[in-house]
Motif scaffolding. Structure first.
Motif, short mmCIF file in Angstrom:
data_model
loop_
_atom_site.label_atom_id
_atom_site.label_comp_id
_atom_site.label_asym_id
_atom_site.label_seq_id
_atom_site.Cartn_x
_atom_site.Cartn_y
_atom_site.Cartn_z
N ASP A 96 37.48 2.56 39.59
CA ASP A 96 38.17 1.69 38.64
C ASP A 96 38.44 2.54 37.40
OD1 ASP A 96 39.03 -0.39 37.03
OD2 ASP A 96 37.22 -1.60 37.24
N HIS A 155 31.33 -2.94 33.87
CA HIS A 155 30.72 -3.74 34.93
C HIS A 155 30.23 -2.87 36.08
CE1 HIS A 155 34.63 -3.09 36.93
NE2 HIS A 155 35.09 -3.15 35.70
N ALA A 186 31.54 0.88 35.85
CA ALA A 186 32.71 1.28 35.06
C ALA A 186 32.44 0.96 33.60
CB ALA A 186 33.95 0.53 35.54
N GLU A 188 34.60 0.44 30.10
CA GLU A 188 36.00 0.26 29.71
C GLU A 188 36.15 -0.30 28.30
OE1 GLU A 188 38.31 -2.57 31.99
OE2 GLU A 188 36.55 -3.22 33.10
N GLU A 276 39.18 3.74 30.76
CA GLU A 276 38.10 3.36 31.68
C GLU A 276 37.83 4.47 32.68
OE1 GLU A 276 39.02 -0.03 34.17
OE2 GLU A 276 36.89 -0.39 34.57
CO CO Z 1 37.08 -2.34 35.29
#
Ligand code: CO
Length: 291
Positions: A96, A155, A186, A188, A276
């Motif tokens: 991600d 997350h 991840a 972000e 991210e």
């Molecule tokens: Co994300």
């Protein structure tokens, strides 16, 4: 984590990084929003991987969860701050990653989320708390005169799961999850010239299946058939290629079989940047899979 799973995370990450870079390079004033989304998404498929979620392309005060609708006629305009958020998965193992393309004059805003991400990554190792990562993020963003978006977070990731513990806040909190070796998550950060909080728009283009219920209406059955292979991962309304599906989607949201993700935006007229990366926690730090 065994070698096979590590390899999937690593390969997904390398691919996501390359496709995100290429996608960012393709964005220019006057360019078609829909064409960009379709081009980037098909590059993922062409490489034999799959999307973890529809490509998110969110403009200006919109922070997240926008993507092209069928026949979307938007074009990128002078002054736009464009967030590209890409999720690639191999056998459900997710990379991600997001970046911001500035078509205006907002270099400091873009730098704020980028440096916040780098500062947080430098702090990741077993024993640190998610709250300490949030402190680093908040400091980088506020020291440049912007607001971190407090109600969006990084997350944890797992096979076919995009959001799970740990939650990585974009503001300093006391405590939070304790980071452990082997965790995959991840980070972000979002930097905003607005309020630093997002709310929901009425626009919804991204959905995921959250429940199983007997469905009789043929169009709804057909839709769920298509959605099954997602294994709970989000999909775009646009992928259904059939306007008749709109009614089916609405019905399935009402009966709590599908969940809709509204576009999330800060106050009108402001600008939001985002960066991210996905990382795997090691004994003494972390490996960023999406560089
Ligand atoms: Co994300």
């Amino acid at each position: 984590m065994n070698d096979e799973i590590f390899t999937h995370y690593r390969d997904a990450g390398i691919l996501a990084a390359k496709i995100l870079r290429d996608g960012a390079r393709d964005i220019r004033v006057g360019g078609s929003y829909l064409e960009l989304v379709e081009t980037v998404e098909s590059r993922v498929m062409d490489e034999g991987a799959d999307l973890a979620f529809p490509l998110n392309v969110s403009l200006n005060e919109d922070a997240a969860h926008d993507t092209a609708s069928t026949g979307d006629e938007r074009v990128f305009a002078n002054g736009d701050v464009v967030k590209l958020d890409l999720g690639v998965q191999i056998d459900g193992y997710i990379a991600d990653t997001a970046t911001t393309v500035d078509l205006g004059d907002n270099p400091l805003l873009v730098e704020a989320s980028r440096e916040a991400l780098e500062a947080a990554i430098k702090k990741v190792r077993p024993g640190v708390t998610a709250g300490e990562l949030g402190v680093a993020i908040q400091h980088e963003i506020e020291s440049r005169g912007f607001h971190p978006v407090a109600n969006l977070t990084g997350h944890g990731l797992d096979q076919y799961i995009i959001h799970q513990a740990p939650t990585i806040p974009n503001v300093g909190i006391t405590g939070g999850a304790v980071i452990k070796e082997g965790m995959v998550f991840a980070i972000e950060p979002f930097a905003s010239t607005g309020s630093g909080r997002v709310g929901e728009r009425t626009r919804v283009e991204i959905y995921s299946q959250i429940g199983i219920k007997p469905v009789r209406i043929p169009s709804a059955r057909q839709l769920l058939e298509k959605v099954r292979s997602r294994r709970g991962l989000p999909f775009a309304r646009r992928w259904m290629q059939n306007k008749k599906m709109d009614l089916a989607i609405a019905g399935l949201v009402r009966s709590q079989v599908l969940w809709g993700y509204p576009v999330l935006s800060d106050i009108a007229g402001c600008r939001v940047s985002q960066h991210e990366h996905t990382l795997i926690v090691t004994e003494d730090g972390c490996i960023v899979t999406t560089r």
